[in-house]
Design a protein around this motif. Structure first.
Motif, PDB file in Angstrom:
ATOM      1  N   LEU A 185       0.863  -1.186   0.000  1.00  0.00           N
ATOM      2  CA  LEU A 185       0.000   0.000   0.000  1.00  0.00           C
ATOM      3  C   LEU A 185       0.897   1.233   0.000  1.00  0.00           C
ATOM      4  N   SER A 186       0.915   1.957  -1.120  1.00  0.00           N
ATOM      5  CA  SER A 186       1.790   3.134  -1.201  1.00  0.00           C
ATOM      6  C   SER A 186       0.969   4.406  -0.994  1.00  0.00           C
ATOM      7  N   LEU A 187       1.424   5.240  -0.084  1.00  0.00           N
ATOM      8  CA  LEU A 187       0.704   6.468   0.256  1.00  0.00           C
ATOM      9  C   LEU A 187       1.627   7.669   0.060  1.00  0.00           C
ATOM     10  N   ASN A 188       1.125   8.656  -0.677  1.00  0.00           N
ATOM     11  CA  ASN A 188       1.889   9.876  -0.943  1.00  0.00           C
ATOM     12  C   ASN A 188       1.382  10.960   0.006  1.00  0.00           C
ATOM     13  N   LEU A 189       2.205  11.349   0.969  1.00  0.00           N
ATOM     14  CA  LEU A 189       1.785  12.360   1.938  1.00  0.00           C
ATOM     15  C   LEU A 189       2.214  13.748   1.479  1.00  0.00           C
ATOM     16  N   VAL A 190       1.232  14.627   1.300  1.00  0.00           N
ATOM     17  CA  VAL A 190       1.525  15.978   0.828  1.00  0.00           C
ATOM     18  C   VAL A 190       0.945  17.007   1.800  1.00  0.00           C
ATOM     19  N   SER A 191       1.635  18.129   1.922  1.00  0.00           N
ATOM     20  CA  SER A 191       1.149  19.215   2.784  1.00  0.00           C
ATOM     21  C   SER A 191       2.078  20.399   2.654  1.00  0.00           C
ATOM     22  N   SER A 192       1.711  21.511   3.288  1.00  0.00           N
ATOM     23  CA  SER A 192       2.671  22.609   3.387  1.00  0.00           C
ATOM     24  C   SER A 192       3.709  22.229   4.449  1.00  0.00           C
ATOM     25  N   PRO A 193       4.849  22.921   4.490  1.00  0.00           N
ATOM     26  CA  PRO A 193       5.853  22.588   5.503  1.00  0.00           C
ATOM     27  C   PRO A 193       5.284  22.826   6.905  1.00  0.00           C
ATOM     28  N   GLY A 194       5.568  21.932   7.825  1.00  0.00           N
ATOM     29  CA  GLY A 194       5.194  22.179   9.217  1.00  0.00           C
ATOM     30  C   GLY A 194       3.809  21.740   9.619  1.00  0.00           C
ATOM     31  N   SER A 195       3.122  20.960   8.762  1.00  0.00           N
ATOM     32  CA  SER A 195       1.775  20.531   9.129  1.00  0.00           C
ATOM     33  C   SER A 195       1.815  19.297  10.027  1.00  0.00           C
ATOM     34  N   GLY A 196       2.997  18.692  10.152  1.00  0.00           N
ATOM     35  CA  GLY A 196       3.127  17.550  11.058  1.00  0.00           C
ATOM     36  C   GLY A 196       3.159  16.193  10.375  1.00  0.00           C
ATOM     37  N   LYS A 197       3.576  16.160   9.126  1.00  0.00           N
ATOM     38  CA  LYS A 197       3.637  14.874   8.404  1.00  0.00           C
ATOM     39  C   LYS A 197       4.589  13.894   9.100  1.00  0.00           C
ATOM     40  N   THR A 198       5.781  14.378   9.423  1.00  0.00           N
ATOM     41  CA  THR A 198       6.783  13.476   9.988  1.00  0.00           C
ATOM     42  C   THR A 198       6.365  13.002  11.381  1.00  0.00           C
ATOM     43  N   THR A 199       5.772  13.906  12.158  1.00  0.00           N
ATOM     44  CA  THR A 199       5.297  13.518  13.486  1.00  0.00           C
ATOM     45  C   THR A 199       4.181  12.481  13.377  1.00  0.00           C
ATOM     46  N   LEU A 200       3.286  12.672  12.402  1.00  0.00           N
ATOM     47  CA  LEU A 200       2.217  11.696  12.174  1.00  0.00           C
ATOM     48  C   LEU A 200       2.819  10.325  11.849  1.00  0.00           C
ATOM     49  N   LEU A 201       3.863  10.330  11.041  1.00  0.00           N
ATOM     50  CA  LEU A 201       4.518   9.067  10.689  1.00  0.00           C
ATOM     51  C   LEU A 201       5.170   8.437  11.922  1.00  0.00           C
ATOM     52  N   GLU A 202       5.888   9.255  12.687  1.00  0.00           N
ATOM     53  CA  GLU A 202       6.550   8.726  13.891  1.00  0.00           C
ATOM     54  C   GLU A 202       5.535   8.041  14.801  1.00  0.00           C
ATOM     55  N   ARG A 203       4.411   8.728  15.020  1.00  0.00           N
ATOM     56  CA  ARG A 203       3.358   8.186  15.889  1.00  0.00           C
ATOM     57  C   ARG A 203       2.817   6.874  15.318  1.00  0.00           C
ATOM     58  N   THR A 204       2.504   6.907  14.022  1.00  0.00           N
ATOM     59  CA  THR A 204       1.903   5.751  13.373  1.00  0.00           C
ATOM     60  C   THR A 204       2.843   4.543  13.413  1.00  0.00           C
ATOM     61  N   LEU A 205       4.110   4.787  13.084  1.00  0.00           N
ATOM     62  CA  LEU A 205       5.085   3.690  13.030  1.00  0.00           C
ATOM     63  C   LEU A 205       5.294   3.082  14.408  1.00  0.00           C
ATOM     64  N   THR A 206       5.266   3.933  15.429  1.00  0.00           N
ATOM     65  CA  THR A 206       5.470   3.451  16.797  1.00  0.00           C
ATOM     66  C   THR A 206       4.239   2.688  17.288  1.00  0.00           C
ATOM     67  N   ASP A 207       3.047   3.301  17.073  1.00  0.00           N
ATOM     68  CA  ASP A 207       1.822   2.700  17.614  1.00  0.00           C
ATOM     69  C   ASP A 207       1.445   1.390  16.911  1.00  0.00           C
ATOM     70  N   LEU A 208       1.752   1.288  15.624  1.00  0.00           N
ATOM     71  CA  LEU A 208       1.325   0.092  14.881  1.00  0.00           C
ATOM     72  C   LEU A 208       2.455  -0.916  14.695  1.00  0.00           C
ATOM     73  N   LYS A 209       3.528  -0.697  15.402  1.00  0.00           N
ATOM     74  CA  LYS A 209       4.667  -1.626  15.297  1.00  0.00           C
ATOM     75  C   LYS A 209       4.200  -3.042  15.661  1.00  0.00           C
ATOM     76  N   GLY A 210       4.552  -3.994  14.831  1.00  0.00           N
ATOM     77  CA  GLY A 210       4.137  -5.364  15.097  1.00  0.00           C
ATOM     78  C   GLY A 210       2.802  -5.712  14.462  1.00  0.00           C
ATOM     79  N   GLN A 211       1.997  -4.681  14.136  1.00  0.00           N
ATOM     80  CA  GLN A 211       0.704  -4.960  13.502  1.00  0.00           C
ATOM     81  C   GLN A 211       0.800  -4.883  11.988  1.00  0.00           C
ATOM     82  N   LEU A 212       1.545  -3.888  11.496  1.00  0.00           N
ATOM     83  CA  LEU A 212       1.738  -3.746  10.053  1.00  0.00           C
ATOM     84  C   LEU A 212       3.232  -3.582   9.786  1.00  0.00           C
TER      85      LEU A 212
END
Lengths: 113, 247
Positions: free
Chosen positions: B60-87
């Motif tokens: 599943l490929s997802l292209n994340l787009v936004s203006s700078p500083g909207s929190g894309k990387t933080t969203l990824l950090e949270r997601t990768l940490t919370d779903l570790k082991g599940q996906l």
């Protein structure tokens, strides 16, 4: 400034076509850039001047067509002109539109010596 | 020279020519060549190639787009940490300069590749193709492609993604969708981030949603906060629903 990428795309595409037809310069180029294509024309002009330097397009005459935006309302089938992607249907106020013109981004033809 | 696409350091072209010498006419010694080719054709063909690669491996490929500083990387950090082991995840980070974001993702233990575009304002399918070549992506996984922070240019460049995720945050204007309609038009899901800050800012969520849906009535919208965790479950459910795990 994605306009510079677009200009370089045009230069690449036109150069390949010219070479395939045995030409080493291009006299005229015909482009189609729709009003809803996401190209800012001021930036495009700026990028064009820089992008065509030392290319086969350097001395080419440019013909530019700018198709206007046109949409078809998916709900009521009304065809109408649009200026913005968020314009609504003048008949039913709907926003579910199919864009039928204005998104064009094309090299249409070349004239080679 | 690259074995897959044939590009090299000096000749960085892909040849996907179609009907090169169609419609040639002779006219007063000059040759008129009918071209009728999309200027983005080369990018679009490479994007389709990426898409086929992803689909063939159920990635599943997802292209994340936004203006700078909207929190894309933080969203990824949270997601990768919370779903570790599940996906299973992998990340491609796009920025003009630095490997800072890749370092943040790497710290979560996820496979990551950084693309620096230099002066470039967007990722294109060609960059993604090469990034993917070095990644050994696992089947049945999720690939996040974090685009360069820019709400304008990346809209035009298909990377081969399955879904385009546009992120806005409540510290921006709620009229952002109207100001940058192309991005909202081409996205399939919109994330409204930083909703924990709503009491302190003049951002009307309903207004932003209404504007976004004027441009794209099919847009899915999820409101969340990576700080408080509100709404994250909805985002995770959406993600899981999109990954077709083999039974």
């Amino acid at each position: 400034m994605h306009e510079l990428s677009i200009v370089m795309g045009i230069v690449d595409l036109a150069t390949k076509q010219a070479l395939a037809n045995g030409a080493n310069m291009i006299e005229e180029i015909e482009l189609e850039i729709g009003c809803l294509s996401g190209i800012e024309m001021d930036s495009f002009e700026f990028a064009w001047k820089q992008g065509i330097r030392n290319s086969m397009l350097e001395h080419a005459v440019r013909h530019l067509h700018r198709p206007a935006g046109k949409a078809l309302c998916v709900d009521c089938d009304t065809e109408f002109p649009i200026q913005q992607l968020f314009d609504s249907c003048p008949n039913c106020n709907g926003h579910l539109l199919s864009i039928i013109s204005g998104k064009e981004l094309k090299v249409k033809s070349l004239v080679l010596p | 020279m690259c074995a897959t696409c044939g590009c090299g350091p000096t000749d960085h072209h892909h040849s996907h020519d179609h009907g090169l010498s169609q419609g040639i006419e002779q006219n007063t010694g000059k040759k008129i060549v009918t071209v009728e080719q999309d200027i983005l054709q080369e990018n679009n063909l490479l994007a389709q190639r990426n898409r086929g690669f992803f689909e063939g491996r159920n990635i599943l490929s997802l292209n994340l787009v936004s203006s700078p500083g909207s929190g894309k990387t933080t969203l990824l950090e949270r997601t990768l940490t919370d779903l570790k082991g599940q996906l299973e995840f992998a990340v491609i980070e796009g920025d003009q300069q630095t490997a800072n974001d890749a370092d943040r993702i790497h710290a979560t233990g996820t496979k990551v590749t950084q693309i620096n575009t230099g002066k470039g304002c967007h990722l294109d399918a060609h960059m993604v193709l090469h990034a993917v070549q070095g990644m050994k992506l696992k089947p049945d996984s999720v690939l996040f492609i974090e685009n360069v922070g820019n709400l304008v240019c990346p809209a035009m460049f298909d990377l081969g993604e399955a879904e385009r995720v546009v992120v806005i945050s409540v510290t921006e204007g709620d009229d952002k969708p109207l100001k940058y309609p192309d991005m909202f038009h081409s996205s399939t899901i919109c994330i409204i981030n930083k909703i924990d800050l709503l009491p302190y800012v003049n951002f009307k969520v309903d207004k932003a949603k209404e504007y976004a849906r004027r441009i794209n009535p099919n847009l899915e919208i999820i409101e969340l906060s990576c700080t408080s965790g509100a709404g994250l479950e909805t985002w995770y459910d959406w993600l899981k629903s999109k990954v077709l795990l083999p039974v």
